[in-house]
Design an enzyme around this catalytic site. Structure first.
Site: not given
Ligand code: NI
Length: 183
Positions: A45, A50, A98-99, A140-141, A144
């Site tokens: 995701g 991000q 998370c990236l 989660h997304e 963000h």
């Molecule tokens: Ni994330």
């Protein structure tokens, strides 16, 4: 186009993202680039903040988790201007990463299912119900877009234990194979 992923500590990750206007220039290109960036960094995701864009859009492709949950095989989607309209079920814990926060994984408690309203890439409104891992990734997304990160949902003690690691991440001291950016 592959974008660098903004790391923990970047102010854009803490902003409440703006709605995507229907006439957003070259939306298709943005969506393609988000998928490309996500695949390049081996994520499941990715939300626009991000990649440094404070916009309410995220992409998901959970097919790599098919072994854990066969229903994820075709779960590839873009969510534009999403709104979670209801949560259901008992909260459950699941190990998240998370990236933007590489090398850290923590158990996070979230609701087990969500009803979400969003626009698809043609700006058609849809309303759908998701449960299990799909609902987990969506939450989660979605966080963000609200300027939240999964480490905001762990205990203050756990967070304190991660403090040094988080400081290194914010300075760009990470060992990852994808392009990152820190501010
Ligand atoms: Ni994330």
């Amino acid at each position: 186009m592959i974008y660098p992923v903004f790391l923990y500590g970047s102010p854009v990750l803490r902003k409440v993202a703006a709605e995507v206007p229907e006439d957003y220039p070259d939306l298709d290109h943005l969506i393609d680039s988000m998928f490309e960036t996500m695949y390049h960094s081996e994520g499941i995701g990715l939300a626009a903040p991000q990649i440094g864009k404070s916009l309410r859009i995220f992409v998901i492709d959970a097919s790599p988790l098919e072994e854990d949950d066969p229903s994820l095989k075709d779960f590839k989607r873009v969510f534009i201007n999403p709104q979670i309209i209801s949560y259901e079920g008992e909260p459950e814990k699941y190990n998240e990463g998370c990236l933007s926060i590489p090398e850290i994984r923590e158990d996070v408690e979230r609701e087990t299912s969500v009803m979400i309203r969003f626009c698809d890439k043609y700006f058609r409104y849809r309303e759908e119900y998701f449960e299990g891992i799909a609902a987990r990734i969506i939450q989660h997304e979605y966080d963000h877009l609200e300027g939240k990160l999964f480490i905001d949902r762990i205990s203050p003690l756990r967070k304190r234990l991660l403090k040094r690691k988080l400081t290194s991440i914010s300075k760009g001291k990470v060992d990852v194979r994808y392009r990152v950016k820190h501010v």
